[in-house]
Write a protein that holds these residues in place. Structure first.
Motif, PDB file in Angstrom:
ATOM      1  N   ALA A  97       0.864  -1.187   0.000  1.00 41.46           N
ATOM      2  CA  ALA A  97       0.000   0.000   0.000  1.00 41.46           C
ATOM      3  C   ALA A  97       0.893   1.227   0.000  1.00 41.46           C
ATOM      4  O   ALA A  97       2.045   1.172   0.432  1.00 41.46           O
ATOM      5  CB  ALA A  97      -0.923   0.008   1.224  1.00 41.46           C
ATOM      6  N   ILE A  98       0.369   2.320  -0.512  1.00 39.66           N
ATOM      7  CA  ILE A  98       1.133   3.568  -0.586  1.00 39.66           C
ATOM      8  C   ILE A  98       0.578   4.543   0.450  1.00 39.66           C
ATOM      9  O   ILE A  98      -0.625   4.847   0.428  1.00 39.66           O
ATOM     10  CB  ILE A  98       1.034   4.193  -1.987  1.00 39.66           C
ATOM     11  N   PRO A  99       1.411   5.056   1.345  1.00 38.25           N
ATOM     12  CA  PRO A  99       0.911   6.077   2.280  1.00 38.25           C
ATOM     13  C   PRO A  99       0.370   7.278   1.502  1.00 38.25           C
ATOM     14  O   PRO A  99       0.968   7.720   0.517  1.00 38.25           O
ATOM     15  CB  PRO A  99       2.165   6.449   3.085  1.00 38.25           C
ATOM     16  N   LEU A 100      -0.754   7.811   1.957  1.00 37.26           N
ATOM     17  CA  LEU A 100      -1.375   8.933   1.246  1.00 37.26           C
ATOM     18  C   LEU A 100      -0.435  10.135   1.159  1.00 37.26           C
ATOM     19  O   LEU A 100      -0.509  10.912   0.200  1.00 37.26           O
ATOM     20  CB  LEU A 100      -2.677   9.324   1.944  1.00 37.26           C
ATOM     21  N   ALA A 101       0.470  10.250   2.126  1.00 32.55           N
ATOM     22  CA  ALA A 101       1.408  11.372   2.100  1.00 32.55           C
ATOM     23  C   ALA A 101       2.354  11.301   0.905  1.00 32.55           C
ATOM     24  O   ALA A 101       2.927  12.314   0.501  1.00 32.55           O
ATOM     25  CB  ALA A 101       2.217  11.404   3.397  1.00 32.55           C
ATOM     26  N   ARG A 102       2.518  10.096   0.329  1.00 33.92           N
ATOM     27  CA  ARG A 102       3.409   9.932  -0.814  1.00 33.92           C
ATOM     28  C   ARG A 102       2.704  10.129  -2.151  1.00 33.92           C
ATOM     29  O   ARG A 102       3.356  10.200  -3.206  1.00 33.92           O
ATOM     30  CB  ARG A 102       4.032   8.530  -0.815  1.00 33.92           C
TER      31      ARG A 102
END
Length: 283
Positions: free
Chosen positions: A160-165
């Motif tokens: 999963a990709i952190p939303l901050a990225r």
């Protein structure tokens, strides 16, 4: 002693370390079945140093002792020797070239198959899935994403990709030629983004070892750009033969660099782009 033997202390130390590396790689193969013995030795050495610094180890022999006797160290070593994880659309120029390849080589196939061999993490595979969707090819194209390391596969399947990225991912996406809304290809789960289910369903994750395994299917596109630089000359030739045996006629092969002069199968391919590692098989 150095003067009598004809070797300097530095040369003797390098020879000792080379022997240590050979023993470590042999131990990995004999104990765990992972064969890095034909990999480029300088690439191996850099990665071993990285792990040794992290764990405060002075010699390769001390690392081998930990690998064989300390739980978790073998997994850490196998991970550092595997392809480093890639970020979503982290190489916009290569992504632009891949978009052209997808549009030109897959449309004529009823059910095209793509092999990402030794992929660089889930985000490399997700980038391909998004590009297929933008070319209206995702509903009939199967992606086969393979890696030798079970840990790499498990990480990819639960990625999963952190939303901050995501802001950086969107910049890379636009630079790669993306014209849509990147958010449309993702589902948000808590503070993370995951590739949409209908795109994940087209991805087949599998354990596969380029060093030892045989051809397992015929593909219209094979991409292996991140792992090949780590292979020594003998292994590289072996893998290029494997790809040749697995690629359909008029299929496209994406590798890290141009064919070397005298490569056994070079005459069977036609360059797609000048001075790049993209080739169409013509014979």
């Amino acid at each position: 002693m150095a003067a009598l033997s004809g070797f300097t202390a530095a040369e003797t130390g390098l020879a000792t370390e080379e022997l240590e590396i050979e023993l470590l790689l042999e131990a990995l193969f004999q104990r765990y079945g992972f064969d890095f013995r034909a990999y480029d030795r300088q690439a191996i050495r850099r990665r071993l140093y990285r792990l040794m610094r992290k764990r405060g180890l002075a010699t390769v022999s001390s690392l081998q002792d930990r690998v064989l006797h300390e739980p978790g160290v073998s997994a850490a070593l196998l991970r550092v020797l595997s392809v480093a994880p890639a970020a979503l659309f982290d190489d916009p120029e290569q992504a632009r070239q891949l978009r052209i390849v997808l549009a030109s080589c897959l449309r004529a196939s009823a059910v095209p198959k793509i092999w990402l061999a030794e992929f660089g993490g889930a985000e490399e595979v997700w980038s391909l899935a998004i590009m297929l969707a933008e070319e209206q090819l995702h509903t009939r194209t199967e992606i086969y994403a393979t890696a030798a390391n079970e840990q790499v596969l498990a990480e990819a399947q639960h990625a999963a990709i952190p939303l901050a990225r995501m802001a950086q991912c969107k910049d890379n996406y636009r630079a790669s030629g993306g014209t849509g809304n990147l958010d449309d290809y993702f589902e948000v789960d808590g503070g993370h983004a995951v590739l949409a289910a209908h795109l994940r369903s087209r991805i087949n994750w599998a354990q596969y070892n380029l060093v030892t395994d045989a051809s397992f299917n015929e593909f219209q596109l094979i991409v292996c750009r991140r792992a090949l630089p780590d292979f020594g000359p003998v292994l590289r030739r072996r893998v290029l033969r494997l790809f040749h045996d697995s690629l359909s006629r008029f299929g496209v092969l994406g590798i890290d660099r141009e064919f070397d002069q005298g490569d056994a199968f070079g005459a069977n391919y036609q360059a797609v782009f000048p001075h790049q590692g993209w080739y169409k098989r013509v014979a």
